[in-house]
Design an enzyme around this catalytic site. Structure first.
Site, short mmCIF file in Angstrom:
data_model
loop_
_atom_site.label_atom_id
_atom_site.label_comp_id
_atom_site.label_asym_id
_atom_site.label_seq_id
_atom_site.Cartn_x
_atom_site.Cartn_y
_atom_site.Cartn_z
N GLU A 80 -11.19 1.94 30.41
CA GLU A 80 -10.20 2.13 31.46
C GLU A 80 -10.88 2.61 32.73
OE1 GLU A 80 -6.58 4.22 30.26
OE2 GLU A 80 -6.59 5.24 32.20
N GLU B 186 -7.47 9.29 25.58
CA GLU B 186 -8.03 10.31 26.46
C GLU B 186 -7.81 11.71 25.92
OE1 GLU B 186 -6.54 9.73 30.43
OE2 GLU B 186 -7.90 8.07 30.84
#
Length: 359
Positions: free
Chosen positions: A284, A192
Site C-alpha cells: 500500500e 497495518e
C-alpha cells in the site's frame, strides 16, 4: 498514520500433487478467459477460479515464491508485480466490476489486484460468510483476467492483530482451502498493526501462517510490520527489530506502506535498508498524505518508485475507487457509470499511477 475511516456519506515453487494441479490450471489458459460474474454476492455462491490467458502476468509467471530477498516466478526469476488495491469492499464494491477490472487488466496493464477486506468498520465482523464470498468473487475476477490477487486482511482498528485472531483463522482457512491449487494468490495477514510490539505481531503471524499452510502450502504470505507497516518507524523504531527477530516461517515477505507527502527521507531510507536484508512487498502507498488526502507529491513518489524498480520490489497503490479523497484514482461518481478506460475518468493521482503501471 494511514487512517482510513468510514466515508462521510456511505457510497449510493509448486511441488507434488498440488503443484501439478497448479501447472494444469496454467496449461488450461489456452481455453481463454472465463469472465467472473459481478452479480450481488451470496455466501457460498462465488464463481470458480478461471484460467488466465497465455499473455497475462499470471500465465507468464505461474506460481510465485520467495527466493532470497526477491519475489520469484515459477522459473526462479525475480519479478516485481505492480497494481492497485481496492478500497474497503463494504463501501466500494460497486467499483470492482467487469468493466473496471477489464480496464485495470487491459488498459492499465496491471499485474495484481489487492482485495481489501476490512475486519471492522462495517466489514467482515458484521457478516463473515458474506464478506468471505465477496473477497472470493473479486479474487476470482482478478484471476479471470490473468492478474494475481493479494488477499488483504485489512485490520486497522484495533491495531493489535491478535484482537481478531479467531476471525483471521476462520477467514484464512476458507480462503486458503479455496485457492490451495491456484498459483495466483498471496495472503496478506495483517494490514497495518499499530500500538503493539513486534513480538506480538510475530506471535500472531506464527499462529496464522500454519493455518494457511495447512490448506495451501505453496503460496507466499505477506506479514505486516509494526507501526502501520512502517517497520516501526512511525513509532520510533526501525527494521532491525524484524531483522534480528524474523518470523519463524519460510516463503514469506514483510510489508511496508508509505504516503509520499507525509513520509520522507527516513521512510525511504528504511525501505532501502530493509529490502537489503529482508524480502519486502509494498502492499500500500499513496502520493498524498498518510490519510490519502491533500496534494500529491509526485516528486517524492517517483523517488520511491525508482527505488522499488531498481530493487524489484512489488507494489500496489491505494486505491481503486471513486472516494472523494485525492488518493482514490477515479473521479467521484465514476463507479456509478460504465466508462472506466483512459484518463478522462481519473483524478490527477489516477492519471499518474496508471502511467507508472503501464510503463
Amino acid at each position: 498514520m494511514h487512517q482510513r475511516t468510514t466515508p462521510p456519506t456511505a457510497p449510493t515453487v509448486a511441488t507434488g500433487r498440488r503443484g501439478m494441479a497448479r501447472k494444469a490450471l496454467l496449461a488450461a489458459s489456452a481455453l481463454g478467459v472465463v469472465t467472473a460474474l459481478m452479480a450481488p454476492v451470496r455466501a457460498g455462491a462465488a464463481p470458480a477460479p478461471a484460467a488466465p490467458t497465455a499473455a497475462t502476468p499470471l500465465a507468464a509467471n505461474g506460481q510465485l515464491s520467495v527466493c532470497g530477498r526477491q519475489l520469484c516466478n515459477a522459473s526462479g526469476q525475480a519479478v516485481a508485480l505492480n497494481g492497485m488495491s481496492t478500497h474497503g469492499t463494504q463501501w466500494y464494491a460497486q467499483c470492482v466490476t467487469d468493466g473496471s477490472l477489464d480496464a485495470l487488466a487491459q488498459d492499465w496493464r496491471s499485474d495484481v489486484l489487492r482485495v481489501s477486506t476490512y475486519v471492522q468498520e462495517g466489514g467482515y465482523e458484521t457478516d463473515p460468510a458474506g464478506f468471505t464470498a465477496r473477497a472470493q468473487k473479486f479474487v476470482d475476477a482478478a484471476h479471470a483476467r490473468g492478474m494475481y490477487a493479494v488477499i488483504d486482511w485489512h485490520m486497522l482498528t484495533p491495531g493489535d492483530p491478535n484482537a481478531n485472531l479467531d476471525r483471521a483463522k476462520t477467514f484464512f482457512t476458507a480462503m486458503a482451502k479455496k485457492y490451495r491449487n491456484h498459483p495466483g494468490v498471496l495472503y496478506e495477514i495483517a494490514n497495518e498493526p499499530s500500538g503493539v510490539s513486534w513480538s506480538a505481531i510475530k506471535s500472531y503471524a506464527e499462529q496464522i501462517i500454519p493455518v494457511i499452510r495447512a490448506q495451501d502450502p505453496d503460496a507466499v504470505v505477506l506479514v505486516g510490520t509494526r507501526a502501520w507497516s512502517s517497520f516501526g518507524v512511525s513509532e520510533g523504531s526501525n527494521e532491525s527489530e524484524v531483522v534480528n527477530n524474523p518470523v519463524n516461517a519460510s516463503n514469506i515477505m514483510y510489508t511496508f506502506h508509505f504516503y509520499a507527502a507525509s513520509h520522507r527521507e527516513e521512510y525511504l531510507n528504511t525501505l532501502d535498508r530493509a529490502s537489503d536484508r529482508l524480502p519486502v512487498f509494498v502492499t500500500e502507498f499513496g502520493t498524498q498524505n498518510y490519510a490519502g488526502e491533500g496534494a500529491n507529491d509526485f516528486t517524492m513518489s517517483q523517488r520511491y518508485l525508482d527505488l522499488m524498480k531498481r530493487k524489484k520490489i512489488s507494489w500496489t497503490n491505494w486505491n481503486y475507487s471513486d472516494d472523494h479523497r485525492s488518493g482514490a484514482v477515479f473521479k467521484t461518481g465514476t463507479c456509478n457509470g460504465s466508462n472506466w478506460t483512459g484518463t478522462g475518468v481519473l483524478k490527477e493521482a489516477g492519471v499518474w499511477i496508471r502511467d507508472r503501471i503501464r510503463q
